[in-house]
Enzyme design. Sequence first.
Site, PDB file in Angstrom:
ATOM      1  N   GLY A 121       0.834  -1.196   0.000  1.00  0.00           N
ATOM      2  CA  GLY A 121       0.000   0.000   0.000  1.00  0.00           C
ATOM      3  C   GLY A 121       0.870   1.248   0.000  1.00  0.00           C
ATOM      4  N   ASN A 122       0.256   2.385  -0.225  1.00  0.00           N
ATOM      5  CA  ASN A 122       0.980   3.655  -0.222  1.00  0.00           C
ATOM      6  C   ASN A 122       0.010   4.808  -0.069  1.00  0.00           C
ATOM      7  OD1 ASN A 122       0.309   3.723  -3.304  1.00  0.00           O
ATOM      8  ND2 ASN A 122       1.742   2.007  -3.075  1.00  0.00           N
ATOM      9  N   GLU A 170       4.300   3.215  -6.861  1.00  0.00           N
ATOM     10  CA  GLU A 170       3.060   3.671  -7.493  1.00  0.00           C
ATOM     11  C   GLU A 170       2.972   5.189  -7.541  1.00  0.00           C
ATOM     12  OE1 GLU A 170       1.671   1.499  -9.014  1.00  0.00           O
ATOM     13  OE2 GLU A 170       1.787  -0.396  -7.929  1.00  0.00           O
ATOM     14  N   HIS A 204      -3.775   4.068  -1.254  1.00  0.00           N
ATOM     15  CA  HIS A 204      -3.812   2.770  -1.947  1.00  0.00           C
ATOM     16  C   HIS A 204      -3.670   1.684  -0.896  1.00  0.00           C
ATOM     17  CE1 HIS A 204      -2.972  -0.717  -4.204  1.00  0.00           C
ATOM     18  NE2 HIS A 204      -1.647  -0.615  -4.205  1.00  0.00           N
ATOM     19  N   HIS A 237      -5.117  -6.892  -7.107  1.00  0.00           N
ATOM     20  CA  HIS A 237      -4.085  -6.074  -6.457  1.00  0.00           C
ATOM     21  C   HIS A 237      -4.573  -5.415  -5.165  1.00  0.00           C
ATOM     22  CE1 HIS A 237      -0.446  -3.270  -7.172  1.00  0.00           C
ATOM     23  NE2 HIS A 237      -0.956  -2.934  -6.001  1.00  0.00           N
TER      24      HIS A 237
END
Length: 214
Positions: free
Chosen positions: A25-26, A73, A92, A155
Amino acid sequence: MNFREIVRNAGIRMLHSGLTVETWGNISVRDPETGLVYLTPSAMPYDLLTNDDIVVMNPDGSVKEGKRKPTVEAAMHLGIYRARPDVNAVIHTHPVESSVFGVLHRPIPPIIDEAAQVLGGEVKVTKYALPGTQELADNVVSTLGSGAACLIANHGAVSVGKDIDLAFRVCEVLEMTAQIYRMALTIGEPSVISQENVAYMKDFMEHHYGQNQK
């Protein structure tokens, strides 16, 4: 406003909310005054981040400040900001319930009032693309459109908002809706809220709900 601190705290919140695991994640936030984007670094534990680990990027993708590699990302975050001037926070996540529908390539419809109010309609699924690619970034921007969230095929999920708190609200409502939808499908066919009622509730949430609204 300390945007580095906001991003660092958001990473800890995401991890301990069960919206991701390990370093996946980000998160990013945009300073609406300067256009600078503050992003989590690549593959670093959220619990151990310091403010100096947060990467600051210009809208064109060049690094303005920071010694760390930004999230893989980054192109996705920057693409969303270019397409959505109303968005100043992107999260994300890799949430379990939402990801069930991402691997099925099955959209999540507005089946509960909270989804109508916060998500604003069907949450669509992108076409598959490899992580960290421009193709994935383009797919997310296209699929998200003017919405609050989308699923990334096989994803995870992306949620957006005008600030980090609203983006987290989207994350949480999306995961709750996915769980209810999955459970309802084991019994029968869930009823979907009409677009007319979705539009009404979304407008009500944005302009009339809460102490500071009319």
